[in-house]
Design an enzyme around this catalytic site. Structure first.
Site: not given
Ligand SMILES: [Zn+2]
Ligand SMILES: [Zn+2]
Length: 361
Positions: A42-44, A63-64, A93, A96, A99, A107, A111, A162, A356
């Site tokens: 991913c670009h991130t 992360h994907e 969570c 918060c 939530c 959120c 977590r 993602c 991708r």
């Molecule tokens: Zn991503």
């Molecule tokens: Zn939350």
């Protein structure tokens, strides 16, 4: 005990990534250890490598991802070993202020695993968006592991974690696209094309893809664009008005993250229409708009973070739609690669050659 596996590390700002042996701890309370099957580039990930997100090097990228739960720690009830899961970077969570207001997709205290994955010498690694899945095993908060139908191909399923979720959600969750709407999507990379696919799923009757790259416009048509505009040669604002009886679209989705394209999105929408910004800008960018136009056009100017998704609600649904043939996730997988080809995949992404590249294990 810690598990020694291979992982893709960004060690210093701007430096090429490397494959290293890393240590992944066994899951503690509330954590899950996931054997990764596939993880998209991913670009991130590239932004992390460039130091554009934080300066907490070294990063463990990726992360994907999708995979199989290998082991869970104490007090984990949502997943069990053997479950097929997509990893989410939002795990609400439950406590918060957002939530508690019944809006877990916003959120503020999502977590992550408490324990750190490390280099062999013990140096802690910063996991990309709290995941770090360019590795054979990933340690996450159990809430980040979202069970979906295991009939899905891992390469396609992981992408829902993602970029594809960001685009689908920008259209459906944030933009509220519904049957009969007209939609313009500016920027037809992975996220933009997912927004086009989302608009089609939601029943939009006119879907206009805008990009400067003919290859991306061709992809846009495959995902459901009814019209495409090459903004290198054609003024998209005028062209979109021409395609919509002079009025503009109900929902304009900006999937680039630049002032010029945001301004286009602002002016291509009809009165009372919605602009959705899902492209990620950089810190120095600014926009200037006539305030009277902001007021006079009514409607809404919104931003879409992770497609305003609730992973436990949205991931299983999109996987089911994919398995029913109603959402073409396979088309987003341009190529599958091995772990040592991530750096090369960054360059292909920069050149716009792929939607991708997906690492398979
Ligand atoms: Zn991503
Ligand atoms: Zn939350």
């Amino acid at each position: 005990m810690a598990n020694a596996v291979k992982g893709v590390i960004a060690g210093a700002k701007g430096a090429p990534v490397s494959v290293e042996t890393i240590l992944v701890p066994d899951p503690g309370p509330g954590e899950a250890l996931v054997r990764i099957q596939a993880c998209g580039v991913c670009h991130t990930d590239l932004h992390y490598r460039e130091g554009a997100i934080t300066n907490d090097f070294p990063f463990l990228l990726g992360h994907e991802a999708s995979g199989i739960v290998e082991q869970v720690g104490p007090n984990v009830t949502n997943v069990a070993p053997g479950d097929f899961v997509i990893l989410a970077w939002r795990a609400p969570c439950g406590t918060c202020r957002s939530c508690l207001r019944g809006r877990p997709w916003y959120c503020f205290a999502s977590r992550n695993a408490q324990q750190k994955m490390t280099r062999q010498d013990g140096t802690p690694l910063s996991a990309a968006i709290g995941i770090g899945a360019f590795a054979e095993l990933a340690l996450v908060a159990a809430g980040q592991a979202v069970k979906v139908n295991p009939a899905a191909r891992p390469e396609a399923a992981g992408l829902v974690g993602c970029g594809i979720m960001a685009g689908l959600g920008a259209a459906i969750n944030t933009g509220g696209v519904s049957r009969g709407d007209s939609v313009a999507v500016i920027g037809c990379g992975g996220v933009g094309n997912a927004a086009i696919a989302g608009a089609k799923l939601a029943g939009a009757h006119t879907i206009i893809g805008v990009d400067v790259d003919e290859r991306k416009l061709e992809w846009a048509k495959q995902f459901g664009a009814t019209h495409t505009i090459n903004s290198r040669h054609t003024d998209p604002v005028q062209a979109i008005r021409d395609l919509t009886g002079g009025n503009g679209v109900n929902v304009a989705i900006e999937a680039v993250g630049k002032p010029e394209t945001y301004t286009q999105a602002f002016y291509v929408r009809d009165h009372a229409g919605t602009v959705v910004l899902v492209g990620v800008p950089s810190p120095e960018m600014k926009i200037e708009l006539p305030l009277l136009e902001v007021f006079g056009r009514g409607g809404a100017l919104k931003s879409s973070w992770y497609g305003d998704c609730l992973p436990t609600r949205d991931f299983p649904m999109f996987i089911d739609l994919y398995l029913q043939g109603r959402l073409d996730l396979e088309r987003f997988v341009s190529e599958t690669i091995t772990l040592d080809k991530v750096e090369e995949a960054f360059h292909k992404m920069e050149r716009g050659e792929v939607l991708r590249s997906v690492v398979v294990f």
